[in-house]
Write a protein that holds these residues in place. Structure first.
Motif, PDB file in Angstrom:
ATOM      1  N   PHE A  92       0.826  -1.201   0.000  1.00  0.00           N
ATOM      2  CA  PHE A  92       0.000   0.000   0.000  1.00  0.00           C
ATOM      3  C   PHE A  92       0.868   1.262   0.000  1.00  0.00           C
ATOM      4  CE2 PHE A  92      -3.523  -2.733   1.489  1.00  0.00           C
ATOM      5  CZ  PHE A  92      -4.474  -2.336   0.560  1.00  0.00           C
ATOM      6  N   GLY A  93       1.982   1.237   0.712  1.00  0.00           N
ATOM      7  CA  GLY A  93       2.880   2.388   0.733  1.00  0.00           C
ATOM      8  C   GLY A  93       3.492   2.665  -0.628  1.00  0.00           C
ATOM      9  N   LEU A  94       3.931   1.618  -1.308  1.00  0.00           N
ATOM     10  CA  LEU A  94       4.488   1.792  -2.655  1.00  0.00           C
ATOM     11  C   LEU A  94       3.437   2.280  -3.639  1.00  0.00           C
ATOM     12  CD1 LEU A  94       6.880  -1.279  -2.918  1.00  0.00           C
ATOM     13  CD2 LEU A  94       7.494   1.132  -2.691  1.00  0.00           C
ATOM     14  N   THR A  95       2.218   1.798  -3.493  1.00  0.00           N
ATOM     15  CA  THR A  95       1.129   2.258  -4.355  1.00  0.00           C
ATOM     16  C   THR A  95       0.852   3.732  -4.116  1.00  0.00           C
ATOM     17  OG1 THR A  95       0.162   0.045  -4.325  1.00  0.00           O
ATOM     18  CG2 THR A  95      -1.274   1.852  -4.999  1.00  0.00           C
ATOM     19  N   ALA A  96       0.843   4.150  -2.861  1.00  0.00           N
ATOM     20  CA  ALA A  96       0.615   5.564  -2.537  1.00  0.00           C
ATOM     21  C   ALA A  96       1.754   6.430  -3.070  1.00  0.00           C
ATOM     22  CB  ALA A  96       0.468   5.741  -1.030  1.00  0.00           C
ATOM     23  N   LEU A  97       2.990   5.956  -2.952  1.00  0.00           N
ATOM     24  CA  LEU A  97       4.131   6.698  -3.467  1.00  0.00           C
ATOM     25  C   LEU A  97       4.059   6.842  -4.985  1.00  0.00           C
ATOM     26  CD1 LEU A  97       6.864   8.032  -2.804  1.00  0.00           C
ATOM     27  CD2 LEU A  97       7.904   5.794  -3.167  1.00  0.00           C
TER      28      LEU A  97
END
Length: 189
Positions: A92-97
């Protein structure tokens, strides 16, 4: 005495009477509801409610000869659950980034590159815009943006160095490989 033995043996032969009583299988977990709708089961979609969390939550809860009664297994399942939670959070963090980069950073970079290109090399921006198809922008075509950025990078760097020399003198623009020396004075307070 014989009558007592006959009575005892007749009890053993009756269906439903056993010498050994099996323990009642009960769960020690009690679910309490904080909502006014107590008839509905408590459900929170943001909690991880998979088999691993159920196994670690209900492990050792009265099951005889159960594999979950072993603390080593419960610990391993808890570690595995934590691993998957961290893995999901990282995804989820990589997707948000990626979303923030595509939605905010790339358009701002394209806008700055457009301003610098039009200021330093008039006509070059229009040449690259001609390569775009209908309804496309430079932010939508990272290959063209990268190519133009590679062309403009040395030009922009030279322009900033020229401006620094004009503003601060020739010493400020001196490079190490040119033999330039930067004088520094340290004042004691």
């Amino acid at each position: 005495m014989v009558a007592v033995l006959l009575a005892a043996s007749s009890l053993l032969l009756l269906p439903g009477s056993h010498a050994f009583v099996h323990p009642v299988m009960q769960s020690s977990a009690v679910v309490t509801s904080t909502t006014s709708l107590s008839a509905l089961p408590e459900f929170n979609p943001f909690l991880l409610a998979d088999g691993l969390s159920a196994a670690t939550r209900y492990g050792g809860s009265g099951f005889d000869n159960d594999v979950f009664a072993d603390p080593a297994v419960t610990s391993a399942l808890s570690t595995l659950r934590t691993f998957f939670i961290v893995l999901t959070a990282a995804a989820f963090g990589l997707t948000a980034l990626a979303y923030i980069t595509a939605a905010f950073i790339v358009p701002k970079a394209a806008e700055q590159l457009e301003n610098d290109t039009k200021r330093l090399r008039p006509g070059l921006w229009e040449e690259y815009e001609a390569k775009l198809e209908d309804n496309q922008t430079m932010a939508n075509r990272p290959d063209l943006l990268q190519e133009l950025g590679n062309i403009m990078q040395p030009i922009i760097t030279a322009e900033y160095e020229r401006q620094a020399e004009e503003k601060f003198g020739p010493k400020a623009g001196a490079k190490k490989e040119d033999g330039g020396v930067i004088d520094v004075e340290v004042e004691d307070k």
